[in-house]
Write a protein that holds these residues in place. Structure first.
Motif, PDB file in Angstrom:
ATOM      1  N   GLU A  61      14.558 -13.738  -3.683  1.00 55.62           N
ATOM      2  CA  GLU A  61      13.860 -12.453  -3.535  1.00 55.62           C
ATOM      3  C   GLU A  61      12.531 -12.697  -2.847  1.00 55.62           C
ATOM      4  N   ILE A  62      12.163 -11.763  -1.938  1.00 49.38           N
ATOM      5  CA  ILE A  62      10.951 -11.928  -1.138  1.00 49.38           C
ATOM      6  C   ILE A  62      10.037 -10.721  -1.321  1.00 49.38           C
ATOM      7  N   HIS A  63       8.750 -11.005  -1.559  1.00 53.15           N
ATOM      8  CA  HIS A  63       7.741  -9.953  -1.698  1.00 53.15           C
ATOM      9  C   HIS A  63       6.439 -10.383  -1.033  1.00 53.15           C
ATOM     10  N   LYS A  65       3.521  -9.780  -2.562  1.00 52.82           N
ATOM     11  CA  LYS A  65       2.821 -10.304  -3.736  1.00 52.82           C
ATOM     12  C   LYS A  65       3.812 -10.510  -4.869  1.00 52.82           C
ATOM     13  N   SER A  66       3.541 -11.496  -5.698  1.00 55.64           N
ATOM     14  CA  SER A  66       4.421 -11.754  -6.844  1.00 55.64           C
ATOM     15  C   SER A  66       4.536 -10.526  -7.739  1.00 55.64           C
ATOM     16  N   SER A  67       3.426  -9.815  -7.889  1.00 52.46           N
ATOM     17  CA  SER A  67       3.405  -8.656  -8.784  1.00 52.46           C
ATOM     18  C   SER A  67       4.288  -7.512  -8.302  1.00 52.46           C
ATOM     19  N   ASP A  68       4.712  -7.561  -7.026  1.00 56.84           N
ATOM     20  CA  ASP A  68       5.621  -6.524  -6.528  1.00 56.84           C
ATOM     21  C   ASP A  68       6.945  -6.539  -7.292  1.00 56.84           C
ATOM     22  N   TRP A  69       7.243  -7.671  -7.914  1.00 58.77           N
ATOM     23  CA  TRP A  69       8.451  -7.770  -8.757  1.00 58.77           C
ATOM     24  C   TRP A  69       8.450  -6.675  -9.808  1.00 58.77           C
ATOM     25  N   TYR A  70       7.277  -6.495 -10.432  1.00 55.60           N
ATOM     26  CA  TYR A  70       7.153  -5.480 -11.481  1.00 55.60           C
ATOM     27  C   TYR A  70       6.951  -4.083 -10.892  1.00 55.60           C
ATOM     28  N   VAL A  71       6.264  -4.018  -9.743  1.00 52.43           N
ATOM     29  CA  VAL A  71       6.082  -2.721  -9.075  1.00 52.43           C
ATOM     30  C   VAL A  71       7.428  -2.101  -8.729  1.00 52.43           C
ATOM     31  N   HIS A  72       8.391  -2.954  -8.321  1.00 47.07           N
ATOM     32  CA  HIS A  72       9.722  -2.477  -7.936  1.00 47.07           C
ATOM     33  C   HIS A  72      10.695  -2.407  -9.112  1.00 47.07           C
ATOM     34  N   GLY A  73      10.236  -2.770 -10.292  1.00 46.43           N
ATOM     35  CA  GLY A  73      11.072  -2.645 -11.485  1.00 46.43           C
ATOM     36  C   GLY A  73      12.211  -3.639 -11.576  1.00 46.43           C
ATOM     37  N   HIS A  74      12.065  -4.815 -10.940  1.00 48.69           N
ATOM     38  CA  HIS A  74      13.157  -5.792 -10.957  1.00 48.69           C
ATOM     39  C   HIS A  74      13.400  -6.378 -12.350  1.00 48.69           C
ATOM     40  N   GLU A  75      12.367  -6.354 -13.185  1.00 49.10           N
ATOM     41  CA  GLU A  75      12.531  -6.920 -14.537  1.00 49.10           C
ATOM     42  C   GLU A  75      13.527  -6.113 -15.374  1.00 49.10           C
ATOM     43  N   HIS A  86      11.461 -17.136  -5.894  1.00 46.72           N
ATOM     44  CA  HIS A  86      10.695 -15.961  -5.511  1.00 46.72           C
ATOM     45  C   HIS A  86       9.760 -16.376  -4.378  1.00 46.72           C
ATOM     46  N   VAL A  87      10.031 -15.882  -3.163  1.00 47.18           N
ATOM     47  CA  VAL A  87       9.223 -16.227  -1.996  1.00 47.18           C
ATOM     48  C   VAL A  87       8.198 -15.118  -1.774  1.00 47.18           C
ATOM     49  N   VAL A  88       6.922 -15.484  -1.731  1.00 41.37           N
ATOM     50  CA  VAL A  88       5.856 -14.481  -1.614  1.00 41.37           C
ATOM     51  C   VAL A  88       4.836 -14.939  -0.572  1.00 41.37           C
ATOM     52  N   TRP A  89       4.032 -13.982  -0.139  1.00 37.87           N
ATOM     53  CA  TRP A  89       2.905 -14.324   0.736  1.00 37.87           C
ATOM     54  C   TRP A  89       1.688 -14.674  -0.095  1.00 37.87           C
ATOM     55  N   GLU A  90       1.512 -13.938  -1.195  1.00 39.31           N
ATOM     56  CA  GLU A  90       0.406 -14.223  -2.113  1.00 39.31           C
ATOM     57  C   GLU A  90       0.934 -14.258  -3.539  1.00 39.31           C
ATOM     58  N   HIS A  91       0.516 -15.238  -4.285  1.00 41.72           N
ATOM     59  CA  HIS A  91       0.954 -15.370  -5.680  1.00 41.72           C
ATOM     60  C   HIS A  91      -0.158 -14.866  -6.591  1.00 41.72           C
TER      61      HIS A  91
END
Length: 423
Positions: A61-63, A65-75, A86-91
């Motif tokens: 999965e690519i975002h 920011k890491s926090s986008d995981w929760y913004v998009h409701g993946h949890e 988890h590949v991100v530009w900013e962690h």
């Protein structure tokens, strides 16, 4: 920075792949980046990685920011339980699976060269018209041609959706679908919807029965356009009006008038009266038009099929009650070219697709015979050194501009990807 740039980087491994580490300091070896399917769920399926000493197979999965995981409701989505990286530009935050194990994170910006970022930003900087306007003419011819073919069939697939909707609505009657499609395109942009409403309001079984008498077809079409709902002394008008209301009674049809047809801003040869008369004469001349259309493979044969004009009355009229100098008003080759592009090619494509047949080469060959379209988009491409010799090329440029350039889809575009790779 946009997420599709990160997708591009990962898909083509446009970063330093030799010294990768997770934020947890485990080395990463990419065996397979995965399949980029652009569907619901993780971005890349079936990736294979070695993280630390462990080989993993799963999804990436690519975002931004890491926090986008929760913004998009993946949890909350079980589809993401099999994410192995988890590949991100900013962690900015740790992400955990349901079993409380932390998902490894790769911060991609640490491994991308400044030159790659610079090239991306230059490509994405808004230009006056398209992002690659200063470079598009330099694209390798082989790459350009391959991408044009892809664009051509993308455009056909989009046009086919409307055909399949009509097919469902008209009980799988291909002749009826063709009638509606031809009618719509006879109306051009201004009267297309009105002509389509007229065609759909008349069961095609009636068109079949009445096609042997062109005046009855004209009555049905002009009446459906609400052009017979008046009092005039014109003899032909009176005859069509009588026929129209007789046919309504005969077939128990409702008076469902289409939205008003437009005469304004049309050249006289494109007046709705003229186009509807030509449509009536076309179906008077060809009672089984679909079976003929579906097998046509040359522009010359198509010109012959559509070599029809108006009824005698309309040879010296453009409107009721107003005589004009006599003119045959045959369908022009330029107008038939539009019918080829917007009706014949799409319906041949849709019909062959449903039957599981491949006629791709035939369709391209046919489009190569058709003269290039002339509009503002094609003219603008010419100013950048992209000239079109036929309708195949103009159709691909329209698809490129409308579906990619206008949406800044450079990283999904074969041209944009080629430019980044070359840089």
């Amino acid at each position: 920075m946009k997420e599709d740039f990160l997708h591009y980087l990962w898909k083509f491994k446009k970063f330093d792949t030799l010294n990768l580490q997770t934020v947890q300091n485990d080395p990463i070896l990419i065996l397979k980046t995965g399949d980029y399917l652009e569907l619901a769920g993780p971005d890349f399926f079936n990736a294979q990685l070695i993280i630390g000493d462990q080989k993993w197979a799963g999804n990436v999965e690519i975002h931004l920011k890491s926090s986008d995981w929760y913004v998009h409701g993946h949890e909350k989505d079980a589809a993401y339980e099999n994410v192995i990286l988890h590949v991100v530009w900013e962690h900015d935050t740790a992400i955990f699976r349901e079993n409380n194990t932390e998902i490894p994170v790769l911060v991609l910006k640490e491994y991308v060269s400044p030159e790659m970022i610079k090239d991306y930003k230059e490509l994405m900087v808004p230009k006056s018209w398209i992002s690659c306007e200063n470079q598009i003419a330099e694209i390798d011819e082989f790459i350009f041609k391959n991408w044009m073919e892809r664009l051509f069939f993308e455009r056909l697939e989009r046009k086919s959706k409307f055909i399949y909707e009509l097919l469902e609505e008209l009980n799988q009657d291909w002749e009826a679908v063709l009638f509606c499609l031809v009618a719509k395109n006879f109306g051009l942009n201004t009267n297309g919807n009105s002509f389509l409403q007229i065609a759909k309001s008349i069961p095609f079984s009636i068109i079949r029965k009445e096609s042997f008498e062109v005046e009855n077809l004209e009555a049905l079409l002009l009446g459906g356009a609400d052009l017979l709902n008046a009092e005039k002394e014109d003899v032909y008008f009176a005859d069509l009006k009588f026929r129209y209301f007789y046919l309504l009674h005969k077939y128990q049809l409702d008076k469902n008038y289409a939205e008003p047809v437009q005469f304004f801003k049309h050249r006289p040869d494109n007046f709705p009266t003229i186009r509807l008369s030509q449509l009536a004469n076309l179906y008077n001349k060809h009672q089984n038009l679909f079976s003929k259309i579906i097998s046509l493979k040359s522009v010359k044969d198509i010109y012959n099929v559509f070599n029809v004009s108006v009824s005698p009355y309309w040879q010296n009229h453009y409107m009721f009650d107003k005589e004009s100098p006599k003119k045959a008003k045959s369908i022009s080759k330029a107008f038939i070219d539009l019918i080829i592009i917007n009706t014949i090619i799409p319906i041949q494509f849709a019909y062959s697709s449903i039957r599981g047949e491949s006629i791709s080469e035939d369709l391209i060959a046919l489009m190569l015979e058709v003269a290039p379209e002339k509009n503002s988009i094609i003219t603008k491409f010419e100013s950048f050194g992209i000239t079109s010799k036929n309708a195949f090329e103009t159709q691909t440029l329209l698809q490129l501009k409308n579906e990619y350039c206008n949406n800044r889809g450079c990283l999904k575009c074969g041209i944009g990807v080629a430019l980044l790779k070359s840089n």
